[in-house]
Design an enzyme around this catalytic site. Structure first.
Site, PDB file in Angstrom:
ATOM      1  N   GLN A 161       0.813  -1.279   0.171  1.00 26.88           N
ATOM      2  CA  GLN A 161       0.057   0.088   0.041  1.00 26.88           C
ATOM      3  C   GLN A 161       0.798   1.241   0.115  1.00 26.88           C
ATOM      4  O   GLN A 161       0.411   2.368  -0.578  1.00 26.88           O
ATOM      5  CB  GLN A 161      -0.830  -0.077   1.266  1.00 26.88           C
ATOM      6  CG  GLN A 161      -2.105   0.847   1.145  1.00 26.88           C
ATOM      7  CD  GLN A 161      -3.149   0.386   0.167  1.00 26.88           C
ATOM      8  OE1 GLN A 161      -3.593  -0.830   0.451  1.00 26.88           O
ATOM      9  NE2 GLN A 161      -3.740   1.250  -0.308  1.00 26.88           N
TER      10      GLN A 161
ATOM     11  N   LYS B  29      -2.724  -1.078   6.675  1.00 26.92           N
ATOM     12  CA  LYS B  29      -3.714  -2.098   6.341  1.00 26.92           C
ATOM     13  C   LYS B  29      -4.070  -2.699   7.734  1.00 26.92           C
ATOM     14  O   LYS B  29      -3.422  -2.572   8.548  1.00 26.92           O
ATOM     15  CB  LYS B  29      -3.244  -3.060   5.459  1.00 26.92           C
ATOM     16  CG  LYS B  29      -4.074  -4.243   4.699  1.00 26.92           C
ATOM     17  CD  LYS B  29      -4.409  -3.317   3.456  1.00 26.92           C
ATOM     18  CE  LYS B  29      -5.482  -4.001   2.695  1.00 26.92           C
ATOM     19  NZ  LYS B  29      -5.844  -3.591   1.356  1.00 26.92           N
TER      20      LYS B  29
ATOM     21  N   ASP C   5     -11.710  -3.791   2.366  1.00 26.88           N
ATOM     22  CA  ASP C   5     -11.183  -4.788   1.482  1.00 26.88           C
ATOM     23  C   ASP C   5     -12.054  -5.677   1.645  1.00 26.88           C
ATOM     24  O   ASP C   5     -13.275  -5.773   1.731  1.00 26.88           O
ATOM     25  CB  ASP C   5      -9.806  -5.025   2.006  1.00 26.88           C
ATOM     26  CG  ASP C   5      -8.819  -5.748   1.490  1.00 26.88           C
ATOM     27  OD1 ASP C   5      -8.299  -5.231   0.433  1.00 26.88           O
ATOM     28  OD2 ASP C   5      -8.555  -6.939   1.677  1.00 26.88           O
TER      29      ASP C   5
ATOM     30  N   SER D  55     -10.579   6.776  -3.128  1.00 26.56           N
ATOM     31  CA  SER D  55     -10.829   7.229  -1.617  1.00 26.56           C
ATOM     32  C   SER D  55     -10.004   8.379  -1.396  1.00 26.56           C
ATOM     33  O   SER D  55     -10.714   8.985  -0.487  1.00 26.56           O
ATOM     34  CB  SER D  55     -10.039   5.943  -0.920  1.00 26.56           C
ATOM     35  OG  SER D  55     -10.901   4.832  -0.876  1.00 26.56           O
TER      36      SER D  55
END
Ligand code: NDP
Length: 455
Positions: free
Chosen positions: A112, A127, A175, A387
């Site tokens: 990420q 995450k 997710d 996002s």
């Protein structure tokens, strides 16, 4: 062969994380491509950038107690891995799945960091999630958790996570198994505890600060990235025969966009197996799949009549002739044998929608065969990019139209493509998007870390 610096850091990571195979795989995949940029920029080694990059800034592990519908107390393990905040507040999804563990979340958090950097938006990497399985009730075999069980779980999860997130600190998203329903419950609990309405989560419902196109963004973005790759060979998606794995958020919207662009989608899949439709999925059938997975919450096998159903199989070795493959389900779902089959049966493009779905030997096979291969950290970045657009709209107290968001998404996917393409060319690996994405993502974070001193 990698440089002494990379080898030393890798040896140290392996020694300290021996039990974390997914995390090691992700770190190796990135570090082994960075030599040219490390050589050209000795300041990175001097500032111990790699040594710092591979250690999360903070890991939170917490108890999540909740009460099931039978009145029994259940306990799950919750996590948030806040990996790197050099270029912006931590940002990354939450996964609820029984397979969730520290190795998987560290691999996802590490990926990420680079993905968020590639989006061109100011977002750090994180995450999180829990080993909670909303698809299996703890008391009734074969039944899912009820909505109220999912709600109580989310409320308990957020009651702890609340202390560690905020619109300028860490902004989680969805997710696997964390969609609109879960984000709604998590947001409701955050707002209740914080006594303020802020854009602390993304993927929210449209009625309370969500962005248009966010649900579509990862799948659409994956397809836009594929269009950009094909354009480098003066080709398009029109008429291409495509296999997709998964039938969740990423897969279903990738399928929808592909069909709208004139491609033929022949597979979708889930844990029950693969539904092969030789003549191609229609938009109506894709809508039926979306409804099945997000409303009815059923199995793809229930739609077996729409084509040929391969129980328990993945989609890669079914069709006799394919042009493109889009792995959109989970990590390591496409191995070397699958890759060899795909290459032999005509595949010219692989666009990863999931995170790290291809194993290292599969990637090697694709690169050797000069397949246009996009790593997930580049081609699935449309989700987190949108996002980021949701965060901007929340801060501005504005909502943008679907057309505005979609246009921005397209622009971002083109920018990611071009950055990765140019970085690969600059360092002598023209057409290798794995190297290009890693280097382009790395440089921005590394420069920010150097500028911020030893922190
Ligand atoms: P969903 O939960 O919506 O869908 C996941 C899909 O994968 C489902 O069809 C699921 O089947 C299938 N699947 C999961 N595990 C297995 C398994 N062991 N065997 C066979 N099929 C399996 O998740 P998303 O679509 O959101 O995410 C998919 C991937 O994309 C993940 O790697 C995620 O990290 C990545 N990603 C997602 C983003 C997003 O915006 N959602 C953004 C960037 C990356 P079943 O329904 O039977 O469980």
């Amino acid at each position: 062969m990698s440089s002494k610096y990379v080898n030393e850091v890798l040896a140290d990571v392996r020694a300290k994380n021996a039990d974390q195979s997914e995390f090691l795989q992700a770190v190796e995949e990135v570090l082994m491509t960075l030599d040219p940029v490390l050589k050209a920029n000795p300041q990175y080694e001097e500032a111990a950038i790699l040594e710092r990059l591979v250690v999360p800034e903070r890991i939170l592990i917490f108890r999540v107690p909740w009460i099931d519908d039978k009145g029994k107390v259940r306990v799950n393990k919750g996590y948030r891995v806040q990996f790197n905040s050099a270029i912006g507040p931590y940002k990354g999804g939450l996964r609820f799945d029984p397979t969730v563990n520290l190795s998987i979340l560290k691999f996802l958090g590490f990926e990420q960091v680079f993905k968020n950097s590639l989006t061109t938006l100011p977002m750090g990497g994180a995450k999180g999630g829990a080993n909670f399985n909303p698809k299996q009730s703890p008391h009734t075999p074969g039944k899912r958790c009820s909505d109220s069980e999912v709600m109580r779980f989310c409320q308990s999860f957020m009651t702890e996570l609340f202390h560690h997130i905020g619109p300028n600190t860490d902004v989680p998203a969805g997710d696997m198994n964390v969609g609109g329903r879960e984000i709604g419950y998590l947001f409701g609990q955050y707002k209740r505890i914080a006594n303020e309405w802020t854009g602390v989560l993304t993927g929210k419902g449209l009625a309370f600060g969500g962005s248009l196109i966010r649900p579509e963004a990862t799948g659409y973005g994956d397809v836009y990235f594929a269009e950009n790759m094909l354009a480098t060979r003066k080709d398009t998606l029109e008429g291409k025969v495509c296999a997709i794995s998964g039938s969740g958020n990423v897969a279903s919207f990738a399928a929808q966009k592909l069909v709208r662009l004139g491609a033929k989608v022949v597979t979708l899949s889930d844990r029950s197996g693969t539904l092969y439709v030789k003549d191609g999925y229609t938009e109506k059938l894709i809508e039926a799949v979306m409804n099945l997975k997000t409303v009815k919450r059923g199995e793809l096998s229930e739609l077996a009549k729409a084509g040929k159903f391969f129980k328990g199989a993945n989609p890669w070795q079914i069709a006799d002739k394919l042009d493109c493959a889009f792995p959109c389900s989970r990590q390591n779902e496409l191995d070397g044998k699958d890759a060899a089959y795909l290459v032999k049966h005509g595949v010219i493009l692989v666009g990863e929608g999931a995170n790290m779905p291809s194993t290292p030997d599969a990637i090697e096979t694709f690169l050797k065969a000069k397949v246009l291969f996009s790593p997930g950290k580049a081609s699935n970045a449309g989700g987190v990019a949108t996002s980021g657009l949701e965060m901007s709209q929340n801060s501005e107290r504005m909502t943008w139209s679907s057309e505005q968001v979609d246009a921005k998404l397209k622009g971002i996917m083109k920018a990611i493509h071009d950055n990765a393409y140019e970085a690969a060319a600059k360092y002598g690996k023209k057409g290798n998007y794995v190297v290009g994405a890693n280097i382009a993502g790395f440089v921005k974070v590394a420069d920010a870390m150097v500028a911020q001193g030893i922190v």
